[in-house]
Design a protein around this motif. Sequence first.
Motif, PDB file in Angstrom:
ATOM      1  N   GLN A 400       0.828  -1.208   0.000  1.00  0.00           N
ATOM      2  CA  GLN A 400       0.000   0.000   0.000  1.00  0.00           C
ATOM      3  C   GLN A 400       0.864   1.261   0.000  1.00  0.00           C
ATOM      4  N   TYR A 425      -6.077  10.547  -7.964  1.00  0.00           N
ATOM      5  CA  TYR A 425      -6.739   9.469  -7.221  1.00  0.00           C
ATOM      6  C   TYR A 425      -5.727   8.528  -6.582  1.00  0.00           C
ATOM      7  N   PRO A 428      -7.351   6.816  -3.092  1.00  0.00           N
ATOM      8  CA  PRO A 428      -8.417   5.825  -3.277  1.00  0.00           C
ATOM      9  C   PRO A 428      -8.047   4.699  -4.229  1.00  0.00           C
ATOM     10  N   THR A 432      -7.853   0.834  -2.977  1.00  0.00           N
ATOM     11  CA  THR A 432      -8.750  -0.152  -3.590  1.00  0.00           C
ATOM     12  C   THR A 432      -7.980  -1.362  -4.095  1.00  0.00           C
ATOM     13  N   TRP A 435      -6.782  -3.361  -1.145  1.00  0.00           N
ATOM     14  CA  TRP A 435      -7.914  -4.019  -0.491  1.00  0.00           C
ATOM     15  C   TRP A 435      -8.320  -5.287  -1.255  1.00  0.00           C
ATOM     16  N   ILE A 436      -8.333  -5.200  -2.585  1.00  0.00           N
ATOM     17  CA  ILE A 436      -8.643  -6.381  -3.396  1.00  0.00           C
ATOM     18  C   ILE A 436      -7.582  -7.463  -3.182  1.00  0.00           C
ATOM     19  N   THR A 478     -10.003  -9.264   5.811  1.00  0.00           N
ATOM     20  CA  THR A 478     -10.993  -8.337   5.259  1.00  0.00           C
ATOM     21  C   THR A 478     -12.422  -8.705   5.649  1.00  0.00           C
ATOM     22  N   ILE A 610     -12.733  -1.605   6.101  1.00  0.00           N
ATOM     23  CA  ILE A 610     -11.331  -1.557   5.672  1.00  0.00           C
ATOM     24  C   ILE A 610     -10.451  -2.188   6.757  1.00  0.00           C
TER      25      ILE A 610
END
Length: 767
Positions: A400, A425, A428, A432, A435-436, A478, A610
């Motif tokens: 990240q 962006y 975000p 994202t 997170w995936i 998650t 999250i």
Amino acid sequence: METGSSSEFLDRGKAKKNGTGKRHHDVGGVKVEPFVPRSDHNPKELRSWAKRTGFVSDYSGEAGTSASEKFDSVGFDVKSVDDQKEGGSSPKIEIDPVLGLARPIRDNEIEQVLVSKHGATMSENERVLRSKDEWNGEVMSQNQKRKNGDEPSLALAGDGDKKVGLRRNGDANGTMVSSNRDSNSHGVSAVAPLPLQKKEEEGVSEDVKVNLFPEEEEPAGRGWQGPSGLKYGLTENPGLVPLIYYGLQHYLSLIGSLVLIPLIMVPTMGGTDNDTANVISTMLFLSGVTTILHSYFGTRLPLVQGSSFVYLAPALVIINAEEFRNLTHHKFRHIMREIQGAIIVGSIFQCILGLSGLMSLLLRIINPIVVAPTVAAVGLAFFSYGFPQAGTCMEISIPQIALVLIFTLHLRGISIFGHHTFRIYAVPLSATLTWIYASFLTAGGAYNYKGCNPNIPSSNILTDACRKHADTMKHCRTDISNALLTSAWLRIPYPLQWGFPIFHFRTCIIMAVVSLVASVDSIGTYHSASLRVNLRPPTAGVVSRGIALEGFCSILAGLWGSGTGSTTLTENVHTIDTTKVASRRVVELGAAFMILVSFMGKVGALIASIPLALAASVLCFIWALVAALGLSNLQYGQCASFRNMTIVGVSLFLGLSIPAYFQQYKPQTSLILPSYLVPYGAASSGPFHCGIKQLDFAINALLSLNMVVTLLVAFILDNTVPGSQQERGVYIWSQAEDIATDPSLQSAYSLPRKIGRCFGWAKCLGV
């Protein structure tokens, strides 16, 4: 051409004309031909044109190039009055360094003869030199004519035509500079002027105007011009579809600052996943409402209001107070009500600060050397929380942090369909993707441990094998949150949703001081944002009005129970720089969208899901960005000044070191609080004791906050150590008469007409 001083002007100026009419200069016994720019035009015609119009070339100001050489380089015949009458020596010619013209000298005046095409003459003394602004305005008019095709872009003066507009390649101002450099790299330039097209009538001479400012260069005194390249200015309306797009874009670029605070606070307060989702929805609702209020009643700059990190540290101090550690029943609601009461009282103090006009007085002693370390300390204060939390799941936090840095720095120049997608962006998009990736790890069984249930609190796990994996499952999985299952589809935040606020003297003192820190943060943001949108800085009255409204918005935050006060987000400056959109309408539409989204309970629940390690990784970048934006205020002072460097360095060091001294008094907290929360438990066991328990708690809490100590040290040093205004970088705010005389400032800062009439009595608020 040989170079020399301007005192040798006469010797070289007495050029002897031979039979062919050519001029020769005798420099050191060597005859040198006069410099003529490379051109297809006959030098005789250029000299003739120069004599008729009285044109004098522009000056580059480079070292080693004298005034006399530049006169000679264009082939002008300059004769003094004495030479014309007696043939004596000429006095020195004084050159105006700005206009590039010979100044008239009282004792030995040099007259420039202007001859119109009707034969009328006009001396230099009779000619009125127009100001730079007037000249530029006339040139802009000519440029516009050329764009419209009304005037040719290149015209050489003939016998009956006075238009000369030699254009340099890529020069928007339409001037051509022909330069020649000798072996010593001394530049000599000849600039063909842009004419002021004026039809002369009966003996009125024609003035020739010269564009004084080359491409992308503005004069120093022409107002406050910020960086160019904005897609939409403050008062522009881009249309419905662009409004929707840019409104969403503006808030998405700030999403990390708006919604991640509850992920830190609510679990620490003992709240459930559903409580976290509800607090996130409340923050989105308040951000939309307060942004619209600020757009109409505050400074009216395109600034998003929201929950600020300034209030996070004091909230953690209150949360970790000794009396709340053993609470089990309704712990979350009780602590939230305590924070609500403190925020309301501190916000009332901020309102008084703005409405009474005291802020106008404070603006005289709050300067960039104070603002820079204070805002930087807000970001640096969370170093004990950032990576210690993110490090519990390295396989998520490292990708990240790497992604957000690559998007922000390495890919910032890549444009997709005309938009810098990665730069705008970055947060975000990277969150994202990570997170995936974390979802695949969870689904693949990366965090499945034999005999361990992630839904059982770590305090109830009895086996050692599962206890050591409890934190990993809690921070990395998650599917650990059940917010999506328990939250409602539709939920409207309402006042006093957690109960009636609780007021205590000790917590109210803390928040009152913190509201002053938030005001200092906002002052720096107002100044920087105004320059980003190509405006003059607001007046002291407008700043006071903005601070007063921020206090009112924080009162609303206290009533609704968002857990923090509402203030101008420091990251706004970065957002305007990144998106290049400064339209007030864009921010208002984005705020309206946030209000609608806050009614959808599942949106808050999704954000609450999250993983904590991912949220901490994003916050590592955002806190670093806050610190960097704070230090960027040093650009308004002299960064290389030893005075300023010492003040900033000492302020930051003591701002980190003194709180560390207070935070080491933790005998009763070391076994109860997690390590990353220990620094916020010093208020109950700090070294300060005066016999009054409430005051002891407040003083120990304030001196354990990095931003408070940094502000105190920087404020004292900056206002006691001598230094010039230029060295200190004193903020220059606009005056009330500037708004009264400048229509652009009126539309930018003045209240709407009907509202302004109601508050016409409040002159201290810039109404």
